[in-house]
Design an enzyme around this catalytic site. Structure first.
Site, mmCIF file in Angstrom:
data_model
loop_
_atom_site.group_PDB
_atom_site.id
_atom_site.type_symbol
_atom_site.label_atom_id
_atom_site.label_comp_id
_atom_site.label_asym_id
_atom_site.label_seq_id
_atom_site.Cartn_x
_atom_site.Cartn_y
_atom_site.Cartn_z
ATOM 1 C CG LEU A 1 -1.693 -1.269 1.397
ATOM 2 C CD1 LEU A 1 -2.481 -1.060 2.660
ATOM 3 C CD2 LEU A 1 -2.680 -1.499 0.117
ATOM 4 C CB ALA A 2 0.083 4.815 -0.567
ATOM 5 C CB CYS A 3 0.690 3.766 4.442
ATOM 6 S SG CYS A 3 -0.096 1.980 4.668
ATOM 7 C CG ASP A 4 6.511 1.945 2.587
ATOM 8 O OD1 ASP A 4 6.275 1.653 1.366
ATOM 9 O OD2 ASP A 4 7.507 2.728 2.691
#
Length: 198
Positions: A173-176
Site C-alpha cells: 500500500l502507499a503507506c508501505d
C-alpha cells in the site's frame, strides 16, 4: 488468396472483439486517493474498446491527477463543479441521463460513506443519486480503513442498493504496509465493466 482471406477474417474478428464497449457512455468518478494515478491508464484501456469516457473529478481527486490529463486522454470535458455557470444544463441530471455505467475509481472511504447515506453535496454524489445506470464502486484505501466496521457496513448498504463492488486487493500500500486496500487490477475493472454493460 485463401491465406489472405483467412487472415482478413481473423483481423475482422479481433477488431469486433476489441470494440465490445463500442458507443457505450462510461462516466468515471475520480476521488482523492493515491490510486487516482492509475485512472489515465484505465481511460486508455476503455477507449481502446470503443467506449466514450466522461470524467467527474472531485476536489481531492484533482490533487492526484489533473483535469488536463483526463481531458486530453478522454477527449471530453472534465466536470468538477456542480454550479458551473458556463453550462446551461443542470449538470448532475444531464450527466446521469447519458451514462450507461458510472464507475467510481478510486472510491475512498469518504465517498463510500456519502453514497451509502444518500448524501449529495458535490457533483459526483449528485450524479450517482440522479442516475438509473449501473454503479460500479472500486475501493482503494488503507487496510485498517477498509476493514473498519463503518466502511464494511457502508459497503453492505451499497450492495443492498444494487451497486456493484470490486473489492480491493492485497499488496503493498502507499503507506508501505502490506495488506488489503490496493485498487483492483485495471484488467479486472475493465472486465467487470464489460460484464455489466458490454
Amino acid at each position: 488468396m485463401l491465406i489472405f482471406a483467412n487472415n482478413m477474417k481473423n483481423i475482422n474478428y479481433k477488431n469486433s472483439e476489441n470494440k465490445k464497449l463500442n458507443g457505450k457512455e462510461i462516466l468515471l468518478g475520480i476521488c482523492g486517493g493515491i490510486a487516482a494515478y492509475k485512472v489515465p491508464s484505465l481511460i486508455r484501456k476503455l477507449k481502446s474498446l470503443g467506449a466514450n469516457i466522461t470524467c467527474i473529478l472531485t476536489e481531492n481527486g484533482a490533487k492526484f491527477v489533473t483535469p488536463l490529463t483526463l481531458q486530453t486522454l478522454s477527449n471530453n470535458r472534465v466536470y468538477e463543479d456542480m454550479f458551473d455557470r458556463d453550462i446551461w444544463e443542470v449538470e448532475h441530471v444531464a450527466l446521469a441521463k447519458k451514462a450507461d455505467i458510472i464507475v467510481v475509481v478510486p472510491a475512498t472511504a469518504d465517498i463510500i460513506s456519502r453514497l451509502s447515506y444518500g448524501r449529495a453535496e458535490e457533483l459526483l454524489s449528485c450524479v450517482v443519486l440522479a442516475s438509473k445506470a449501473p454503479i460500479l464502486i472500486c475501493p482503494a484505501m488503507n487496510e485498517n480503513m477498509w476493514n473498519h466496521s463503518a466502511t464494511q457496513e457502508n459497503i453492505g448498504r451499497l450492495k443492498r442498493f444494487g451497486y456493484n463492488i470490486i473489492n480491493p486487493e492485497k499488496g503493498k500500500l502507499a503507506c508501505d504496509d502490506e495488506g488489503i486496500g490496493r485498487l483492483a487490477d485495471l484488467e479486472k475493472i475493465v472486465s467487470e465493466i464489460c460484464n455489466i454493460i458490454g
